[in-house]
Motif scaffolding. Structure first.
Motif, PDB file in Angstrom:
ATOM      1  N   GLY A   1       0.741  -1.269   0.019  1.00 56.98           N
ATOM      2  CA  GLY A   1      -0.005   0.102  -0.013  1.00 56.98           C
ATOM      3  C   GLY A   1       0.892   1.239   0.069  1.00 56.98           C
ATOM      4  O   GLY A   1       1.798   1.335  -1.035  1.00 56.98           O
TER       5      GLY A   1
ATOM      6  N   SER B   1       4.229   3.829   4.096  1.00 57.24           N
ATOM      7  CA  SER B   1       4.643   4.706   5.262  1.00 57.24           C
ATOM      8  C   SER B   1       5.702   3.921   6.184  1.00 57.24           C
ATOM      9  O   SER B   1       6.729   4.440   6.686  1.00 57.24           O
ATOM     10  CB  SER B   1       3.616   5.719   6.079  1.00 57.24           C
TER      11      SER B   1
ATOM     12  N   GLY C   1       3.288  -3.783   5.880  1.00 54.72           N
ATOM     13  CA  GLY C   1       1.944  -3.563   5.064  1.00 54.72           C
ATOM     14  C   GLY C   1       1.776  -4.434   3.768  1.00 54.72           C
ATOM     15  O   GLY C   1       1.510  -3.968   2.773  1.00 54.72           O
TER      16      GLY C   1
ATOM     17  N   MET D   1      -0.325  -7.158   2.168  1.00 52.88           N
ATOM     18  CA  MET D   1      -1.560  -7.512   2.399  1.00 52.88           C
ATOM     19  C   MET D   1      -1.875  -8.744   1.695  1.00 52.88           C
ATOM     20  O   MET D   1      -2.989  -9.289   1.054  1.00 52.88           O
ATOM     21  CB  MET D   1      -2.375  -6.515   1.795  1.00 52.88           C
TER      22      MET D   1
ATOM     23  N   ILE E   1       4.110  -6.259  10.694  1.00 57.77           N
ATOM     24  CA  ILE E   1       3.700  -5.274  11.484  1.00 57.77           C
ATOM     25  C   ILE E   1       2.262  -5.167  11.314  1.00 57.77           C
ATOM     26  O   ILE E   1       1.725  -5.289  10.229  1.00 57.77           O
ATOM     27  CB  ILE E   1       4.055  -3.699  11.348  1.00 57.77           C
TER      28      ILE E   1
HETATM   29  C1  GRF Z   1      -0.251  -0.912   8.467  1.00 61.37           C
HETATM   30  O1  GRF Z   1      -1.031  -0.307   9.313  1.00 61.37           O
HETATM   31  C2  GRF Z   1       0.251  -2.085   9.113  1.00 61.37           C
HETATM   32  O2  GRF Z   1       0.082  -2.572  10.239  1.00 61.37           O
HETATM   33  C3  GRF Z   1      -0.589  -3.040   8.172  1.00 61.37           C
HETATM   34  O3  GRF Z   1      -0.766  -2.370   6.823  1.00 61.37           O
HETATM   35  C4  GRF Z   1      -0.760  -0.947   7.396  1.00 61.37           C
HETATM   36  C5  GRF Z   1       0.560  -0.611   6.208  1.00 61.37           C
HETATM   37  O4  GRF Z   1       0.724   0.871   6.232  1.00 61.37           O
HETATM   38  N1  GRF Z   1      -0.227  -4.187   8.250  1.00 61.37           N
HETATM   39  P1  GRF Z   1       1.683   1.604   5.202  1.00 61.37           P
HETATM   40  O5  GRF Z   1       1.611   1.143   3.842  1.00 61.37           O
HETATM   41  O6  GRF Z   1       3.147   1.126   5.833  1.00 61.37           O
HETATM   42  O7  GRF Z   1       1.569   3.178   5.231  1.00 61.37           O
END
Ligand code: GRF
Length: 188
Positions: free
Chosen positions: A4, A7, A82, A84, A102
């Protein structure tokens, strides 16, 4: 590994480049071409490989492609920042004790893709995030670091996610550090 906005990926790069993490983010892999994480990698000058899951016949085949990328880049530790997609035993076995995830809840509560919505629906007053080593069942495995945040009566999924994200960016580098120290203790 990111799907995604990326961040957490950027937070890791920052922790390596500006301290406190003595590591290098040598490669990003993404499954969604053009995702925010891929754009961040370009801006940050981190090599990015796309493994679009839609082009693979199975989860296992995707994971084999990931493993090949990691081996080619000689990585020591892999972070699902992140990611998915559900990973298979193949990836876990390729990086034993070296695969960190995470997740935006205080595990073992609220596993799965909609953790923040689940926490709000349950009415918990405390939520947070968890960095952990990856086991086969989704969002399980030995916990490395957690951070808690309050859930406010006025919270929406977006406002709670923003509060949790800020803590994720703090604990993920710490979890990588702990995972590395744990490996040192276990294997020298
Ligand atoms: C985070 O909230 C992480 O915990 C979850 O996906 C989201 C990823 O956010 N697994 P980002 O892409 O790092 O902004």
């Amino acid at each position: 590994m990111a799907s995604g906005s990326g961040s957490n990926f950027e937070a890791l790069v920052g922790a390596c480049r500006n301290g406190p993490l003595a590591a290098t983010v040598c490669q990003l892999v993404v499954n969604n071409p053009g995702c925010g994480a891929a754009q961040r990698a370009e801006r940050l000058g981190v090599p990015c490989t796309i493994h679009d899951h839609r082009l693979f016949n199975s989860r296992e085949a995707l994971d084999q492609a990931l493993i090949a990328s990691f081996q080619a880049a000689n990585v020591d530790l892999v972070v699902m920042a992140g990611w998915m997609r559900i990973v298979t035993q193949a990836l876990i076995d390729a990086y034993p004790q070296r695969l960190v995830n995470i997740h935006p809840s205080l595990l073992p509560s609220f596993r799965g893709a909609r953790a923040i919505e689940q926490a709000l629906a349950a009415g918990v007053q405390l939520s947070g995030c968890t960095a952990h080593l990856v086991s086969l069942e989704v969002d399980t495995g030995p916990i490395l670091v957690q951070a808690a945040v309050p859930v406010l009566a006025s919270d929406t999924a977006d406002s709670l996610a923003a509060r949790i994200h800020a803590q994720e960016h703090r604990i993920l580098p710490l979890a990588v550090q702990l995972a590395a120290e744990r490996l040192e203790l276990l294997y020298g």
